[in-house]
Design an enzyme around this catalytic site. Sequence first.
Site, PDB file in Angstrom:
ATOM      1  N   LYS A  52     -10.097   1.041  12.791  1.00 17.55           N
ATOM      2  CA  LYS A  52     -10.342   0.446  11.455  1.00 17.55           C
ATOM      3  C   LYS A  52     -11.079  -0.586  11.915  1.00 17.55           C
ATOM      4  O   LYS A  52     -11.996  -1.338  11.415  1.00 17.55           O
ATOM      5  CB  LYS A  52      -8.910   0.259  10.719  1.00 17.55           C
ATOM      6  CG  LYS A  52      -8.334   1.170  10.243  1.00 17.55           C
ATOM      7  CD  LYS A  52      -7.003   1.219   9.841  1.00 17.55           C
ATOM      8  CE  LYS A  52      -6.257   2.348   9.017  1.00 17.55           C
ATOM      9  NZ  LYS A  52      -4.982   2.404   8.557  1.00 17.55           N
ATOM     10  N   GLN A  96       0.012  -1.507   8.628  1.00 18.12           N
ATOM     11  CA  GLN A  96       0.102  -0.298   9.184  1.00 18.12           C
ATOM     12  C   GLN A  96       1.452   0.261   8.844  1.00 18.12           C
ATOM     13  O   GLN A  96       2.407  -0.547   9.320  1.00 18.12           O
ATOM     14  CB  GLN A  96      -0.487  -0.380  10.631  1.00 18.12           C
ATOM     15  CG  GLN A  96      -0.542   1.245  10.999  1.00 18.12           C
ATOM     16  CD  GLN A  96      -1.819   1.811  10.291  1.00 18.12           C
ATOM     17  OE1 GLN A  96      -2.514   1.244   9.771  1.00 18.12           O
ATOM     18  NE2 GLN A  96      -1.795   3.409  10.392  1.00 18.12           N
ATOM     19  N   ASP A 119      -4.746  -1.018   0.517  1.00 15.82           N
ATOM     20  CA  ASP A 119      -4.308   0.155   0.706  1.00 15.82           C
ATOM     21  C   ASP A 119      -3.864   0.581  -0.624  1.00 15.82           C
ATOM     22  O   ASP A 119      -3.659   1.821  -1.058  1.00 15.82           O
ATOM     23  CB  ASP A 119      -2.805  -0.118   1.579  1.00 15.82           C
ATOM     24  CG  ASP A 119      -3.120   0.388   2.969  1.00 15.82           C
ATOM     25  OD1 ASP A 119      -3.815   1.128   3.144  1.00 15.82           O
ATOM     26  OD2 ASP A 119      -2.183  -0.115   3.606  1.00 15.82           O
TER      27      ASP A 119
END
Length: 306
Positions: A52, A96, A119
């Site tokens: 990422k 995460q 997200d």
Amino acid sequence: MPRILDGNRVRDDIKSELKPRVEALAAQGRPPGLAVVLVGHHPASEIYVRNKIKTCHDLGIYSESITPPDSISTAELLAIVLALNARPEIDGILVQLPLPPQVDTKRILMAVTPAKDVDGFHPCNVGALVANLPAPRACTPAGIIELLKRGGIPIAGRRAVVVGRSDIVGKPAAMLLLHEHATVTICHSKTPDLPAVCREADILVAAIGRAAMITRDFIRQGATVIDVGTNYIQDRDLAARIFRNSPEKLASFDRRGSVLVGDVDPIDVVERAGAYTPVPGGVGPLTIAMLMVNTVASAERRSGVC
Ligand code: GUN
């Protein structure tokens, strides 16, 4: 031979489309900014986060990773998230998952301000998804839709079966397919005669987390099969069985000590599907591409571009 839905190609196309948008934001004052919080040392998460950050770098997106220890408390992690919420140069915040067991994951995800929730996990954004209102969408499900659309796979009026009901993939993927006018069924471990339900699918999405569970008897001839699984197999006999003793795969296993397998049997899918996503190189690259899309869109909204 079935058509391969090439995630690397679609990812590269999406990155090319994003580049001028990032440059325009940078010219206007500052580039988009993404903060990634990676707790502890989860090997797969470390790889995902590294990719990422690297993709941000490729695109000129500012990024930073915050790496608190595995022992962090919910209160300490909340403080990190709240500090990121308050920083104007940060447009996207990604915590995460999975988090260590002592951390209250739902409380952390709810603490991310919805405007920076790249997200799409905050209940406000989940609500917006259900209501089909503009908001960040969960990255992997959004990537599945991009793969289907850019791969020329019709969705409207087709029968879609999603295997797996997770908040990250199964539920939002089903909702996005519904908004594209598919007839959608969500299946899970308690679904009776799962192979028969899956065989009704024109579009079969496998998001279960079990290596090669979807075998030929689950796949209607000619169906489009989307494999979300990323299972690292460390049992050589199992790898040999799944890959039918393929010398290349076993040589790769012997070099690395593991092999990556999706949720779909990699040999059966080639024999049955009309189109499919390989593992690796299918859905995986799209998750990161859509994170970049969400980050750029967040920066545009926050800077008043749109
Ligand atoms: N862990 C596995 N997939 C994801 C994802 O899409 N977002 C976050 N935050 N964590 C994950």
